[in-house]
Motif scaffolding. Structure first.
Motif, PDB file in Angstrom:
ATOM      1  N   ILE A   1       0.853  -1.190   0.000  1.00  0.00           N
ATOM      2  CA  ILE A   1       0.000   0.000   0.000  1.00  0.00           C
ATOM      3  C   ILE A   1       0.890   1.241   0.000  1.00  0.00           C
ATOM      4  O   ILE A   1       1.694   1.434   0.917  1.00  0.00           O
ATOM      5  N   ALA A   2       0.774   2.043  -1.041  1.00  0.00           N
ATOM      6  CA  ALA A   2       1.525   3.289  -1.128  1.00  0.00           C
ATOM      7  C   ALA A   2       0.684   4.418  -0.563  1.00  0.00           C
ATOM      8  O   ALA A   2      -0.424   4.666  -1.042  1.00  0.00           O
ATOM      9  N   LEU A   3       1.197   5.094   0.461  1.00  0.00           N
ATOM     10  CA  LEU A   3       0.511   6.273   0.995  1.00  0.00           C
ATOM     11  C   LEU A   3       1.124   7.521   0.364  1.00  0.00           C
ATOM     12  O   LEU A   3       2.322   7.759   0.479  1.00  0.00           O
ATOM     13  N   SER A   4       0.280   8.280  -0.320  1.00  0.00           N
ATOM     14  CA  SER A   4       0.754   9.487  -1.002  1.00  0.00           C
ATOM     15  C   SER A   4      -0.410  10.448  -1.166  1.00  0.00           C
ATOM     16  O   SER A   4      -1.530  10.026  -1.441  1.00  0.00           O
ATOM     17  N   ARG A   5      -0.115  11.713  -1.013  1.00  0.00           N
ATOM     18  CA  ARG A   5      -1.137  12.738  -1.261  1.00  0.00           C
ATOM     19  C   ARG A   5      -1.153  13.178  -2.726  1.00  0.00           C
ATOM     20  O   ARG A   5      -1.944  14.033  -3.103  1.00  0.00           O
ATOM     21  N   LYS A   6      -0.307  12.584  -3.533  1.00  0.00           N
ATOM     22  CA  LYS A   6      -0.212  12.963  -4.942  1.00  0.00           C
ATOM     23  C   LYS A   6      -0.998  11.974  -5.784  1.00  0.00           C
ATOM     24  O   LYS A   6      -0.440  11.055  -6.406  1.00  0.00           O
ATOM     25  N   ALA A   7      -2.317  12.168  -5.832  1.00  0.00           N
ATOM     26  CA  ALA A   7      -3.192  11.247  -6.558  1.00  0.00           C
ATOM     27  C   ALA A   7      -2.830  11.150  -8.034  1.00  0.00           C
ATOM     28  O   ALA A   7      -3.031  10.108  -8.668  1.00  0.00           O
TER      29      ALA A   7
ATOM     30  N   SER B   1      -4.418   8.104  -0.075  1.00  0.00           N
ATOM     31  CA  SER B   1      -3.962   9.236   0.725  1.00  0.00           C
ATOM     32  C   SER B   1      -3.991   8.800   2.191  1.00  0.00           C
ATOM     33  O   SER B   1      -4.724   7.867   2.554  1.00  0.00           O
ATOM     34  N   PRO B   2      -3.210   9.430   3.055  1.00  0.00           N
ATOM     35  CA  PRO B   2      -3.266   9.076   4.470  1.00  0.00           C
ATOM     36  C   PRO B   2      -4.689   9.170   5.033  1.00  0.00           C
ATOM     37  O   PRO B   2      -5.105   8.315   5.822  1.00  0.00           O
ATOM     38  N   GLU B   3      -5.427  10.175   4.601  1.00  0.00           N
ATOM     39  CA  GLU B   3      -6.793  10.352   5.113  1.00  0.00           C
ATOM     40  C   GLU B   3      -7.698   9.190   4.705  1.00  0.00           C
ATOM     41  O   GLU B   3      -8.581   8.783   5.463  1.00  0.00           O
ATOM     42  N   GLN B   4      -7.492   8.649   3.526  1.00  0.00           N
ATOM     43  CA  GLN B   4      -8.274   7.494   3.085  1.00  0.00           C
ATOM     44  C   GLN B   4      -7.925   6.244   3.875  1.00  0.00           C
ATOM     45  O   GLN B   4      -8.780   5.389   4.110  1.00  0.00           O
ATOM     46  N   PHE B   5      -6.684   6.147   4.302  1.00  0.00           N
ATOM     47  CA  PHE B   5      -6.232   4.937   4.976  1.00  0.00           C
ATOM     48  C   PHE B   5      -6.556   4.945   6.470  1.00  0.00           C
ATOM     49  O   PHE B   5      -6.876   3.906   7.041  1.00  0.00           O
ATOM     50  N   PHE B   6      -6.472   6.111   7.106  1.00  0.00           N
ATOM     51  CA  PHE B   6      -6.672   6.170   8.548  1.00  0.00           C
ATOM     52  C   PHE B   6      -8.135   5.936   8.916  1.00  0.00           C
ATOM     53  O   PHE B   6      -9.043   6.352   8.186  1.00  0.00           O
ATOM     54  N   PRO B   7      -8.398   5.300  10.063  1.00  0.00           N
ATOM     55  CA  PRO B   7      -9.772   5.205  10.548  1.00  0.00           C
ATOM     56  C   PRO B   7     -10.275   6.587  10.959  1.00  0.00           C
ATOM     57  O   PRO B   7      -9.484   7.526  11.149  1.00  0.00           O
ATOM     58  N   GLU B   8     -11.571   6.718  11.092  1.00  0.00           N
ATOM     59  CA  GLU B   8     -12.155   8.024  11.443  1.00  0.00           C
ATOM     60  C   GLU B   8     -11.645   8.524  12.784  1.00  0.00           C
ATOM     61  O   GLU B   8     -11.419   9.719  12.970  1.00  0.00           O
ATOM     62  N   LYS B   9     -11.443   7.596  13.711  1.00  0.00           N
ATOM     63  CA  LYS B   9     -10.930   7.966  15.027  1.00  0.00           C
ATOM     64  C   LYS B   9      -9.685   7.153  15.326  1.00  0.00           C
ATOM     65  O   LYS B   9      -9.691   5.925  15.219  1.00  0.00           O
ATOM     66  N   ILE B  10      -8.607   7.836  15.688  1.00  0.00           N
ATOM     67  CA  ILE B  10      -7.354   7.168  16.011  1.00  0.00           C
ATOM     68  C   ILE B  10      -7.395   6.743  17.477  1.00  0.00           C
ATOM     69  O   ILE B  10      -7.579   7.569  18.374  1.00  0.00           O
ATOM     70  N   LYS B  11      -7.234   5.452  17.708  1.00  0.00           N
ATOM     71  CA  LYS B  11      -7.239   4.916  19.070  1.00  0.00           C
ATOM     72  C   LYS B  11      -5.846   4.394  19.415  1.00  0.00           C
ATOM     73  O   LYS B  11      -5.043   4.112  18.523  1.00  0.00           O
ATOM     74  N   PRO B  12      -5.555   4.230  20.713  1.00  0.00           N
ATOM     75  CA  PRO B  12      -4.238   3.684  21.098  1.00  0.00           C
ATOM     76  C   PRO B  12      -3.959   2.323  20.477  1.00  0.00           C
ATOM     77  O   PRO B  12      -2.814   2.008  20.164  1.00  0.00           O
ATOM     78  N   LEU B  13      -5.007   1.522  20.296  1.00  0.00           N
ATOM     79  CA  LEU B  13      -4.913   0.259  19.564  1.00  0.00           C
ATOM     80  C   LEU B  13      -6.042   0.224  18.551  1.00  0.00           C
ATOM     81  O   LEU B  13      -7.217   0.245  18.912  1.00  0.00           O
ATOM     82  N   GLY B  14      -5.671   0.164  17.281  1.00  0.00           N
ATOM     83  CA  GLY B  14      -6.674   0.133  16.236  1.00  0.00           C
ATOM     84  C   GLY B  14      -6.750  -1.234  15.588  1.00  0.00           C
ATOM     85  O   GLY B  14      -6.107  -2.199  16.027  1.00  0.00           O
ATOM     86  N   LYS B  15      -7.535  -1.320  14.552  1.00  0.00           N
ATOM     87  CA  LYS B  15      -7.645  -2.556  13.788  1.00  0.00           C
ATOM     88  C   LYS B  15      -6.292  -2.885  13.171  1.00  0.00           C
ATOM     89  O   LYS B  15      -5.593  -2.010  12.661  1.00  0.00           O
TER      90      LYS B  15
END
Length: 330
Positions: free
Chosen positions: A178-184, A200-214
């Motif tokens: 998975i390449a994370l890049s803001r340059k679509a 993009s990082p925003e597409q990859f991150f969950p809506e809420k960042i928790k200390p332990l995520g999926k």
């Protein structure tokens, strides 16, 4: 030999300047060789070095350039004869001593690496410090028992380290990268390099960042650092590994101990500056064994007189791939 051209930076108080100057050849220092440089390459660190208060160079004037490749033209060491093609990356090059943005340079013999037969001087600078860093990260990932089909994330994927990492992972058979890049707009190129998805990082991150995520990441090669890295660590799977090799997003890291003590993940720093000579040889042999990636890499060539635009694009985060510095006078 006549005098030669070099790109030099100088700073005195608030006065800063950079540009091409003429330099005179000096008497060969002990335990050094003089190299006629064919190519250098410009890295993010070089861009900082060529910037006022960049925090890289401590004393001025200085010639930046942490990479160089060329031909020995003066030597007193039979182990490094005149005519041999060599490369240098890291150590104090372009930081504490004059570096690769020059047509000629004297370099300590114990910094030299003989260019593998599979490569030209141009080839090794297409890789350069970025290639060494990417290779160190990928080889560290290879030391784990992470399956080739497990998800591997590469951040800052369009940069030098990121793009070479993608190509190496693909060459080694990793099939879920998975390449994370803001340059679509670069998605097609990143896919060509070996990314199976570009987000993009925003597409990859969950809506809420928790200390332990999926647990969505088996391995991480991170060139960005900062807040983005803090958001990724909670998503690394049990026994996963994060390889850190950049700080374009900042040097601060906000996280918790939970991913480390509850999932046993490893956080490993990747340094290519001070690695020993034997490791350097191993890395360049590894890169030679994977030389097919060269055809996939995006690069451009500039002259010493045309460095300003690349410096600014690196600092602004708009740079793509690698930029080689050709020492020929045109």
């Amino acid at each position: 030999m006549s005098n030669f051209l070099a790109f030099e930076v100088t700073q005195t108080g608030n006065m800063f300047s950079r540009g091409v100057v003429r330099k005179e050849h000096q008497k060969l220092q002990n335990n050094h060789v003089e190299i006629r440089i064919h190519f250098s390459a410009i890295n993010y660190k070089d861009a900082l070095a060529a910037t006022k208060n960049g925090g890289v160079i401590q004393d001025y004037p200085k010639i930046p350039g942490i990479d160089l490749a060329g031909e020995i033209v003066a030597s007193k060491d039979e182990n490094w004869p005149v005519g041999q093609q060599v490369l240098v990356t890291g150590y104090g090059l372009g930081v504490s001593v004059d570096g690769g943005f020059s047509q000629y340079q004297q370099v300590p013999t114990d910094w030299l690496v003989a260019i593998p037969e599979a490569f030209s001087t141009k080839d090794v600078m297409l890789l350069g410090t970025a290639g060494v860093t990417a290779a160190l990260a990928v080889r560290s990932l290879e030391e784990t028992n992470i399956a080739k089909e497990a998800p591997i994330v590469v951040t800052g994927a369009s940069g030098g380290v990121g793009s070479i990492s993608l190509a190496l992972l693909h060459s080694l058979g990793y099939s879920n990268v998975i390449a994370l890049s803001r340059k679509a707009e670069l998605s097609d190129w990143l896919t060509h390099l070996g990314a199976t998805s570009v987000l993009s990082p925003e597409q990859f991150f969950p809506e809420k960042i928790k200390p332990l995520g999926k647990q969505t990441i088996a391995g991480l090669i991170d060139t960005v650092g900062g807040e983005q890295l803090g958001n990724l660590l909670p998503q690394i799977s049990y026994g996963g590994r994060a390889l850190l090799c950049g700080n374009a997003g900042g040097i601060q890291l906000k996280t918790t101990v939970l991913p480390f003590i509850l999932r046993g993940i490893q956080l490993i720093g990747i340094d290519s500056v001070a690695i020993d000579a034997d490791t350097r040889k191993e890395i360049w042999q590894f890169l030679a064994e994977n030389q097919a990636i060269l055809s996939q890499l995006h690069y451009q060539e500039v002259l010493l007189t045309d460095l300003d635009e690349t410096i600014e694009s690196l600092l602004e985060g708009t740079h793509q791939g690698r930029t080689l510095v050709n020492m020929e006078v045109k």
